[in-house]
Write an enzyme that holds these catalytic residues in place. Structure first.
Site, short mmCIF file in Angstrom:
data_model
loop_
_atom_site.label_atom_id
_atom_site.label_comp_id
_atom_site.label_asym_id
_atom_site.label_seq_id
_atom_site.Cartn_x
_atom_site.Cartn_y
_atom_site.Cartn_z
N SER A 179 5.52 5.10 8.78
CA SER A 179 4.96 4.76 7.26
C SER A 179 5.93 5.37 6.15
O SER A 179 6.36 6.08 6.09
CB SER A 179 3.65 5.78 7.12
OG SER A 179 3.14 5.81 5.67
N ASN A 209 0.87 -1.29 0.08
CA ASN A 209 0.09 -0.08 -0.04
C ASN A 209 0.81 1.39 0.02
O ASN A 209 1.85 1.29 0.74
CB ASN A 209 -1.02 0.01 1.14
CG ASN A 209 -0.45 0.74 2.37
OD1 ASN A 209 -0.42 1.95 2.56
ND2 ASN A 209 0.24 -0.22 3.41
N PHE A 236 -1.77 8.25 4.00
CA PHE A 236 -2.42 8.73 5.10
C PHE A 236 -3.57 9.78 4.60
O PHE A 236 -3.88 10.71 5.03
CB PHE A 236 -1.58 9.99 6.15
CG PHE A 236 -0.58 9.40 6.82
CD1 PHE A 236 -0.62 7.93 7.24
CD2 PHE A 236 0.41 10.11 7.13
CE1 PHE A 236 0.61 7.43 7.99
CE2 PHE A 236 1.69 9.72 7.98
CZ PHE A 236 1.50 8.31 8.47
N ASN A 273 5.78 -1.48 11.53
CA ASN A 273 4.96 -0.86 10.24
C ASN A 273 5.44 -1.87 9.20
O ASN A 273 6.20 -2.72 9.23
CB ASN A 273 5.22 0.31 10.14
CG ASN A 273 3.87 1.13 9.52
OD1 ASN A 273 3.15 0.57 8.65
ND2 ASN A 273 3.75 2.40 10.23
N ASN A 285 5.23 6.09 3.33
CA ASN A 285 4.55 6.62 2.04
C ASN A 285 4.38 8.31 2.37
O ASN A 285 3.44 8.86 1.64
CB ASN A 285 3.26 6.12 1.99
CG ASN A 285 3.05 4.49 1.69
OD1 ASN A 285 4.11 4.15 0.95
ND2 ASN A 285 2.54 3.78 2.43
N THR A 286 5.17 8.64 3.36
CA THR A 286 4.82 10.11 3.58
C THR A 286 6.32 10.52 3.48
O THR A 286 7.34 9.94 4.38
CB THR A 286 4.47 10.45 4.96
OG1 THR A 286 3.03 10.08 4.81
CG2 THR A 286 4.52 11.96 4.98
N LYS A 325 5.51 3.74 16.78
CA LYS A 325 5.47 2.62 15.79
C LYS A 325 6.59 2.80 14.87
O LYS A 325 6.71 3.83 14.25
CB LYS A 325 4.28 2.64 15.09
CG LYS A 325 4.03 1.47 13.95
CD LYS A 325 2.62 1.42 13.45
CE LYS A 325 2.46 0.30 12.61
NZ LYS A 325 1.16 -0.04 12.21
C1 FMN Z 1 -3.67 -0.88 3.53
C2 FMN Z 1 -3.16 -0.48 4.84
C3 FMN Z 1 -2.78 0.51 5.45
C4 FMN Z 1 -2.10 0.85 6.40
N1 FMN Z 1 -2.19 1.94 6.99
C5 FMN Z 1 -1.34 2.38 8.21
C6 FMN Z 1 -1.90 3.62 8.93
O1 FMN Z 1 -2.35 4.46 8.48
N2 FMN Z 1 -0.91 3.63 10.25
C7 FMN Z 1 -0.02 2.81 10.42
O2 FMN Z 1 0.49 3.13 11.49
N3 FMN Z 1 -0.08 1.47 9.85
C8 FMN Z 1 -0.69 1.26 8.59
N4 FMN Z 1 -0.69 0.11 8.29
C9 FMN Z 1 0.18 -0.82 8.60
C10 FMN Z 1 -0.42 -1.93 9.56
O3 FMN Z 1 -0.91 -1.31 10.60
C11 FMN Z 1 0.65 -3.06 10.12
O4 FMN Z 1 1.37 -2.40 10.90
C12 FMN Z 1 1.23 -3.68 8.68
O5 FMN Z 1 0.37 -3.82 7.85
C13 FMN Z 1 1.70 -5.09 9.29
O6 FMN Z 1 0.78 -5.92 9.83
P1 FMN Z 1 0.09 -7.08 8.89
O7 FMN Z 1 1.38 -7.67 8.30
O8 FMN Z 1 -0.77 -7.84 9.69
O9 FMN Z 1 -0.65 -6.22 7.89
C14 FMN Z 1 -1.33 -0.19 7.03
C15 FMN Z 1 -1.49 -1.35 6.43
C16 FMN Z 1 -1.97 -1.35 5.32
C17 FMN Z 1 -2.04 -3.06 4.54
#
Ligand code: FMN
Length: 348
Positions: A182, A117, A121, A248, A184-185, A220
């Protein structure tokens, strides 16, 4: 129920655009949570054993949480809690509303059980999130709020931007997760380095210390950190008494086919598990139980959740696993923990 999701519902959803599916899920959850019968039905179907524990001074009924990014605008929290989560992390919320990156920005790597992704934000801003959450309180489980930075705010101005967001959200969260990881910023991850993290976090901790109720903080972190940055983050966490969330998403593509190299963004899901477990283990060795840890990355079942708990996580969070295994994954994990006779460590 998990079987039904994997055999039928997932096949249907995976034929549709990933972001459209996500938006529809949030809209549906938002509408469904107003119907008490539906909330009760979900709660009944998701019912599992409780594992009461206290972390960072908060009481949890189990250690399995929803990771940030699923409910970015804090609008579906009551319905989501019904799936048996021990806690929810809502957001990431930024001070002002922002559209995020251009679409497409969400990709499924189905064969690898992963997601890339680069949402950036996208969210309706802190005032909107606070209003939504206010209308849903009290929630049946603790809710953390993930705080981020607006894309048009420079790194130098980040401390002020985060602090203003915190002030708007403070009354509505049980804890705060400072998201500096993140990918992406632009330059967000530069906030990991020692001095920058201190200048970011200290004003927020001082604000919290001056409030009637002092609430806990987590930072995080990224799974791609150099040891030096992890060490300074852990040292600051211990010094100032905040927890860490490891981790993350990753910018590495080492664990997926070369085809995905050109897709910018954060990789989550199965291929992230090893890397995030490694960071969690390193963080646990550094903080030595002095501050709480939350494990996130690649949990698709009970074994992966238990592994993180054994590596030193006090709590864990899931996101991609919900997409691939369905929302009853929480119940499946809790049943696994029970079968393996897992119990929260003494004193928790
Ligand atoms: C589509 C998507 C959007 C995410 N947006 C955020 C976010 O806004 N803030 C954040 O701290 N982590 C974000 N994450 C990261 C997740 O909170 C998580 O830490 C990460 O995906 C690893 O866990 P997982 O393997 O169970 O997905 C996002 C993940 C995905 C897949």
């Amino acid at each position: 129920m998990g079987f039904l999701y994997r055999k039928l519902i997932r096949q249907i959803l995976f034929n549709l655009n990933p972001e459209a599916v996500h938006d529809a899920v949030i809209k549906t959850a938002r509408a469904a949570q107003r119907i008490e019968l539906l909330n009760s039905l979900v709660r009944l179907m998701a019912r599992a054993k409780d594992f009461p524990l206290t972390v960072a001074g908060l009481k949890f009924r189990n250690p399995i949480g929803l990771a940030a990014g699923f409910d970015k605008n804090c609008e579906a929290a009551r319905f989501l809690a019904g799936f048996g989560f021990g806690f929810l992390e809502l957001g990431t919320v930024t001070l002002r509303p922002q559209p995020g990156n251009p679409k497409p920005r969400l990709f499924r790597l189905s064969e690898d059980r992963a997601i890339i992704n680069r949402m950036g934000f996208n969210n309706a801003g802190a005032f909107d999130a606070a209003r939504s959450l206010e209308s849903l309180l009290p929630l049946p489980v603790p809710a953390g709020i993930s705080l981020g930075k607006n894309a048009d705010c420079s790194i130098d101005e980040a401390p002020k931007n985060y602090l203003e967001t915190l002030k708007i959200m403070y009354d509505y969260g049980d804890y705060f997760a400072v998201n500096i990881s993140s990918p992406n910023t632009l330059q967000l991850r530069s906030l990991h380095s020692g001095d920058k993290m201190r200048r970011l976090v200290e004003p927020m901790l001082e604000f919290a210390a001056g409030q009637k109720k002092v609430k806990p903080f987590f930072v995080k972190i990224a799974p791609d950190l150099e040891d030096q940055d992890l060490e300074s983050a852990a040292a600051l966490a211990v010094e100032r008494g905040f927890g860490l969330i490891a981790t993350n998403t990753t910018v590495s593509r080492a664990a997926v086919p070369a085809y995905w190299q050109s897709y910018e963004g954060g990789l989550s899901g199965r291929p992230l598990r090893e890397l995030s477990d490694l960071m969690l283990a390193k963080a646990a060795a550094l903080v030595k139980g002095k501050v709480p840890l939350i494990g996130s990355g690649g949990i698709f079942g009970g074994a992966a959740a238990l592994e993180k708990l054994n590596l030193g996580a006090d709590l864990v969070q899931i996101y991609s696993g919900l997409v691939y295994e369905g929302p009853f994954l929480v119940k499946e994990i809790l049943e696994y923990l029970d079968r393996r006779q897992w119990r929260p460590p003494c004193g928790k």
